[in-house]
Design a protein around this motif. Structure first.
Motif, mmCIF file in Angstrom:
data_model
loop_
_atom_site.group_PDB
_atom_site.id
_atom_site.type_symbol
_atom_site.label_atom_id
_atom_site.label_comp_id
_atom_site.label_asym_id
_atom_site.label_seq_id
_atom_site.Cartn_x
_atom_site.Cartn_y
_atom_site.Cartn_z
ATOM 1 N N GLN A 1 33.106 22.259 48.324
ATOM 2 C CA GLN A 1 32.383 23.298 47.740
ATOM 3 C C GLN A 1 33.233 24.165 46.866
ATOM 4 O O GLN A 1 34.331 24.660 47.441
ATOM 5 C CB GLN A 1 32.099 24.393 49.023
ATOM 6 C CG GLN A 1 31.025 25.577 48.525
ATOM 7 C CD GLN A 1 30.599 26.425 49.615
ATOM 8 O OE1 GLN A 1 30.878 25.917 50.636
ATOM 9 N NE2 GLN A 1 30.109 27.185 49.145
ATOM 10 N N VAL A 2 33.006 24.268 45.823
ATOM 11 C CA VAL A 2 33.913 25.111 44.739
ATOM 12 C C VAL A 2 33.755 26.633 44.741
ATOM 13 O O VAL A 2 32.451 27.122 45.037
ATOM 14 C CB VAL A 2 33.577 24.690 43.243
ATOM 15 C CG1 VAL A 2 34.290 25.628 42.097
ATOM 16 C CG2 VAL A 2 33.649 23.416 43.036
ATOM 17 N N GLN A 3 34.936 27.339 44.844
ATOM 18 C CA GLN A 3 34.743 28.622 45.272
ATOM 19 C C GLN A 3 35.879 29.438 44.480
ATOM 20 O O GLN A 3 36.947 28.700 44.205
ATOM 21 C CB GLN A 3 34.897 28.963 46.576
ATOM 22 C CG GLN A 3 33.566 29.078 47.504
ATOM 23 C CD GLN A 3 33.797 29.538 48.777
ATOM 24 O OE1 GLN A 3 34.673 29.477 49.462
ATOM 25 N NE2 GLN A 3 32.584 30.355 49.119
ATOM 26 N N LEU A 4 35.537 30.397 43.893
ATOM 27 C CA LEU A 4 36.743 31.443 43.354
ATOM 28 C C LEU A 4 36.306 32.644 44.062
ATOM 29 O O LEU A 4 35.222 33.387 43.721
ATOM 30 C CB LEU A 4 36.547 31.565 41.742
ATOM 31 C CG LEU A 4 37.157 30.368 40.840
ATOM 32 C CD1 LEU A 4 36.865 30.430 39.361
ATOM 33 C CD2 LEU A 4 38.535 30.377 40.983
ATOM 34 N N VAL A 5 37.290 33.206 44.835
ATOM 35 C CA VAL A 5 36.855 34.553 45.582
ATOM 36 C C VAL A 5 37.975 35.424 45.145
ATOM 37 O O VAL A 5 39.148 35.395 45.262
ATOM 38 C CB VAL A 5 37.085 34.141 46.989
ATOM 39 C CG1 VAL A 5 36.910 35.588 47.773
ATOM 40 C CG2 VAL A 5 35.945 33.020 47.591
ATOM 41 N N GLU A 6 37.547 36.576 44.570
ATOM 42 C CA GLU A 6 38.159 37.770 44.381
ATOM 43 C C GLU A 6 38.475 38.674 45.360
ATOM 44 O O GLU A 6 37.585 39.016 46.207
ATOM 45 C CB GLU A 6 37.525 38.477 43.239
ATOM 46 C CG GLU A 6 37.594 37.876 41.770
ATOM 47 C CD GLU A 6 37.127 38.590 40.723
ATOM 48 O OE1 GLU A 6 35.943 38.462 40.078
ATOM 49 O OE2 GLU A 6 37.796 39.697 40.478
ATOM 50 N N SER A 7 39.550 39.501 45.228
ATOM 51 C CA SER A 7 39.893 40.400 46.035
ATOM 52 C C SER A 7 40.769 41.465 45.538
ATOM 53 O O SER A 7 41.404 41.390 44.387
ATOM 54 C CB SER A 7 40.750 40.044 47.472
ATOM 55 O OG SER A 7 41.782 39.406 47.176
ATOM 56 N N GLY A 8 40.680 42.748 45.994
ATOM 57 C CA GLY A 8 41.812 43.917 45.352
ATOM 58 C C GLY A 8 41.122 45.002 44.255
ATOM 59 O O GLY A 8 41.841 45.892 44.100
ATOM 60 N N GLY A 9 39.724 44.807 44.200
ATOM 61 C CA GLY A 9 39.369 45.855 43.549
ATOM 62 C C GLY A 9 39.179 47.057 44.344
ATOM 63 O O GLY A 9 39.389 47.213 45.446
ATOM 64 N N GLY A 10 38.682 48.063 43.562
ATOM 65 C CA GLY A 10 38.504 49.359 44.294
ATOM 66 C C GLY A 10 38.638 50.691 43.342
ATOM 67 O O GLY A 10 38.422 50.404 42.091
#
Length: 118
Positions: A1-10
C-alpha cells in the motif's frame, strides 16, 4: 500500500520555524524525486521546493529561497522541509509529491496545514 504521510504542520508566529516531514512507504523511495507544494485559500497549488533522488540536487521557489531547506533521508524513506523566518504569506496547506524519475508515476500526500499568524 503506497503512502505518503506528512507531519509537522501547525500554528506558528511570524519569524518562527517549523519542520515538515513526509514519510513514504509501499514503493522504492530512492527512485523518486520529491517536491513540496503548497496551496493557499483561493490560490492555485504552487511548487515550493524539490529534491533529486540522492539529495544532491535541490531547487526552490524564489519566495522561499534562503528561508526553506529541503532534505531527504533515503534510509528512513523521509523527506523534510525546514521552514525558517516564516511569514503570514507562507500560510497554506502543504503537500509532498513523489515522482518516479523515468515515467509519470507520482504520489501525493494528504496535506498538512501551516498557519503563520500572531
Amino acid at each position: 500500500q503506497v503512502q505518503l504521510v506528512e507531519s509537522g504542520g501547525g500554528l506558528v508566529q511570524p519569524g518562527g520555524s517549523l519542520r515538515l516531514s513526509c514519510a513514504a512507504s509501499g514503493f522504492t523511495f530512492s527512485n523518486y524525486a520529491v517536491s513540496w507544494y503548497r496551496q493557499a485559500p483561493g490560490k492555485e497549488r504552487e511548487v515550493v521546493a524539490g529534491i533529486g533522488t540522492a539529495g544532491g540536487s535541490t531547487n526552490y521557489a524564489d519566495s522561499v529561497k534562503g528561508r526553506f531547506t529541503i532534505s531527504r533521508d533515503n534510509a528512513k524513506n523521509t523527506v523534510y522541509l525546514q521552514m525558517n523566518s516564516l511569514k503570514p504569506e507562507d500560510t497554506a496547506v502543504y503537500y509532498c509529491r513523489a515522482a518516479r524519475i523515468w515515467d509519470s508515476i507520482m504520489y501525493w500526500s494528504q496535506g498538512t496545514q501551516v498557519t503563520v499568524s500572531s
